[in-house]
Design a protein around this motif. Structure first.
Motif, PDB file in Angstrom:
ATOM      1  N   LYS A  31      71.032 -18.322  63.257  1.00 35.68           N
ATOM      2  CA  LYS A  31      71.496 -19.925  62.548  1.00 35.68           C
ATOM      3  C   LYS A  31      70.527 -21.060  63.400  1.00 35.68           C
ATOM      4  CE  LYS A  31      75.498 -22.759  62.934  1.00 35.68           C
ATOM      5  NZ  LYS A  31      76.663 -22.724  63.261  1.00 35.68           N
ATOM      6  N   ARG A  32      70.703 -20.714  64.650  1.00 29.89           N
ATOM      7  CA  ARG A  32      69.637 -22.131  66.261  1.00 29.89           C
ATOM      8  C   ARG A  32      68.089 -22.090  65.259  1.00 29.89           C
ATOM      9  NH1 ARG A  32      69.467 -26.185  68.720  1.00 29.89           N
ATOM     10  NH2 ARG A  32      67.567 -26.078  70.083  1.00 29.89           N
ATOM     11  N   ILE A  33      67.658 -20.995  63.926  1.00 33.90           N
ATOM     12  CA  ILE A  33      66.738 -20.519  63.921  1.00 33.90           C
ATOM     13  C   ILE A  33      65.899 -21.424  62.610  1.00 33.90           C
ATOM     14  CG2 ILE A  33      64.605 -19.446  62.879  1.00 33.90           C
ATOM     15  CD1 ILE A  33      65.054 -17.017  64.820  1.00 33.90           C
ATOM     16  N   ASP A  34      67.022 -21.696  62.121  1.00 34.99           N
ATOM     17  CA  ASP A  34      67.430 -21.895  60.638  1.00 34.99           C
ATOM     18  C   ASP A  34      67.072 -23.614  61.367  1.00 34.99           C
ATOM     19  OD1 ASP A  34      66.967 -19.688  58.782  1.00 34.99           O
ATOM     20  OD2 ASP A  34      69.523 -20.033  59.117  1.00 34.99           O
ATOM     21  N   GLU A  35      67.941 -23.644  62.410  1.00 34.05           N
ATOM     22  CA  GLU A  35      67.907 -25.335  62.561  1.00 34.05           C
ATOM     23  C   GLU A  35      66.496 -26.058  62.854  1.00 34.05           C
ATOM     24  OE1 GLU A  35      72.649 -25.055  63.700  1.00 34.05           O
ATOM     25  OE2 GLU A  35      71.136 -24.647  65.290  1.00 34.05           O
ATOM     26  N   VAL A  36      66.117 -25.832  63.804  1.00 32.16           N
ATOM     27  CA  VAL A  36      65.038 -25.835  64.321  1.00 32.16           C
ATOM     28  C   VAL A  36      63.788 -25.597  64.443  1.00 32.16           C
ATOM     29  CG1 VAL A  36      66.196 -26.777  65.666  1.00 32.16           C
ATOM     30  CG2 VAL A  36      64.442 -24.621  66.452  1.00 32.16           C
ATOM     31  N   ASP A  37      63.505 -23.914  63.322  1.00 30.68           N
ATOM     32  CA  ASP A  37      61.961 -23.542  62.936  1.00 30.68           C
ATOM     33  C   ASP A  37      61.071 -24.443  62.237  1.00 30.68           C
ATOM     34  OD1 ASP A  37      60.047 -21.760  65.006  1.00 30.68           O
ATOM     35  OD2 ASP A  37      60.314 -21.032  62.600  1.00 30.68           O
ATOM     36  N   GLY A  38      61.702 -25.040  61.518  1.00 28.82           N
ATOM     37  CA  GLY A  38      60.950 -25.571  60.444  1.00 28.82           C
ATOM     38  C   GLY A  38      60.092 -26.752  61.259  1.00 28.82           C
ATOM     39  N   ASN A  39      60.221 -27.559  62.321  1.00 25.05           N
ATOM     40  CA  ASN A  39      59.670 -28.079  63.036  1.00 25.05           C
ATOM     41  C   ASN A  39      58.824 -27.447  64.309  1.00 25.05           C
ATOM     42  OD1 ASN A  39      60.127 -30.373  62.055  1.00 25.05           O
ATOM     43  ND2 ASN A  39      62.056 -30.819  63.112  1.00 25.05           N
ATOM     44  N   ILE A  40      58.829 -26.335  64.285  1.00 27.67           N
ATOM     45  CA  ILE A  40      58.417 -25.965  65.606  1.00 27.67           C
ATOM     46  C   ILE A  40      56.903 -24.905  64.663  1.00 27.67           C
ATOM     47  CG2 ILE A  40      58.648 -24.084  67.702  1.00 27.67           C
ATOM     48  CD1 ILE A  40      61.403 -25.824  68.061  1.00 27.67           C
TER      49      ILE A  40
END
Length: 315
Positions: A31-40
């Motif tokens: 869930k965290r990956i879905d939230e932030v990995d688009g930018n990172i």
């Protein structure tokens, strides 16, 4: 606290004691990956269904009362130069797109034996060298995450996974110029996590991309010294496929990390040839650090032969 923010040891203890499940932990990390990995953009390969299947299998083993390892059910990221038998290993290069090895690298096999869930493959610079990957610094996307283990450090820093492995490539005991290379270590301070490069030959490198037998190491990333020690203790040991490992007892990293140092630590401050490229804010920060450490730090001058260090490193 969200489960994805737990450290390795804390998460492992929670699963072992039945206070949380591997599926819950891995689900929270995804869930965290879905939230932030688009930018990172720390991940080179991620199969969410496969990650959850591993987590559910780990939970089933624990419920059956079967023996569990020190990392049972805990997700770990793998730099995309370590072979994984169940997912691609592409060395950060389009020339190897879709390459799927037949078996795990030794380091990956040891993580699995300890019960870890292999969450996915983290971004590396191409061939773990100079050409950068897509990963951005999790604290400021305009800044570099460092290389070559950029995805591993960024994923840990951004709370996407509690630990990961990478690969420093430089001479034992001598850090490479941080502005120009260095493999596993620069991404740790660049992203604000703990990185550890062990003694050469302590952790097996078989099944990983080889740049230099004399300089390659397996490195670990975590958010605390204790968690880095837990990863290191899991990975250390003899491997008959790595000629630089030795059949010797491994150091008790976890016990060492939890104990007081036998002597007060001392530090050396070296202005390397790369110092001329440092910004004023970096110079000021180091000046404050030297002042704060007082008698515990000494400034060390290095000879003129080091003026060619950066060129030699590139060669």
């Amino acid at each position: 606290m969200s489960l994805n923010a737990l450290g390795l040891a804390e998460a492992a203890a929670g699963i072992r004691e039945g206070r949380l499940s591997s599926a819950e932990l891995v689900g929270d990390c995804l869930k965290r990956i879905d939230e932030v990995d688009g930018n990172i953009q720390a991940w080179a390969f991620l199969d969410r269904d496969h990650a959850m299947r591993q987590a559910e299998a780990a939970d089933d083993l624990r419920k059956q009362g079967k023996p569990t390892g020190p990392l049972h059910g805990v997700p770990v990221g793998i730099k995309d130069i370590f072979d994984t038998g169940d997912m691609p290993t592409e060395f950060g290069s389009p020339l190897w797109a879709g390459r799927t090895p037949r078996r795990d690298a030794a380091a990956v096999a040891r993580l699995r034996a300890a019960g870890a869930v292999i969450l996915g493959k983290t971004v590396t610079t191409e061939y773990a060298y100079f050409s950068p990957g897509k990963t951005r610094n999790p604290h400021n996307p305009d800044h570099t995450p460092g290389g070559s283990s950029s995805g591993s450090a960024a994923a840990v820093a951004a709370l996407m996974v509690p630990g990961a492995i990478g690969s420093p490539t430089h001479r034992p005991g001598v850090p490479a110029p941080p502005l120009f290379g260095g493999g596993g270590l620069p991404p740790a301070p660049f992203c604000g996590v703990v990185g550890f490069k062990p003694t050469h030959g302590l952790m097996p490198r078989s099944g990983a991309l080889l740049l230099s037998r004399a300089l390659d190491h397996v490195g670990v990333f975590a958010r605390s010294v204790g968690d880095a020690a837990l990863l290191a203790q899991t990975l250390a040991g003899f491997d008959d496929e790595d000629p630089d490992t030795r059949p010797l007892a491994s150091p008790p990293f976890v016990d060492v990390a939890e104990s007081e140092p036998p002597l007060p630590p001392r530090f050396a401050f070296v202005r390397s040839p790369a110092w001329q490229h440092a910004e004023a804010v970096t110079e000021q920060a180091f000046a404050e650090l030297v002042k704060a450490l007082g008698e515990r730090i000494s400034e060390v001058e290095i000879g003129q032969s080091f003026d060619r260090a950066i060129d030699m490193h590139r060669t």
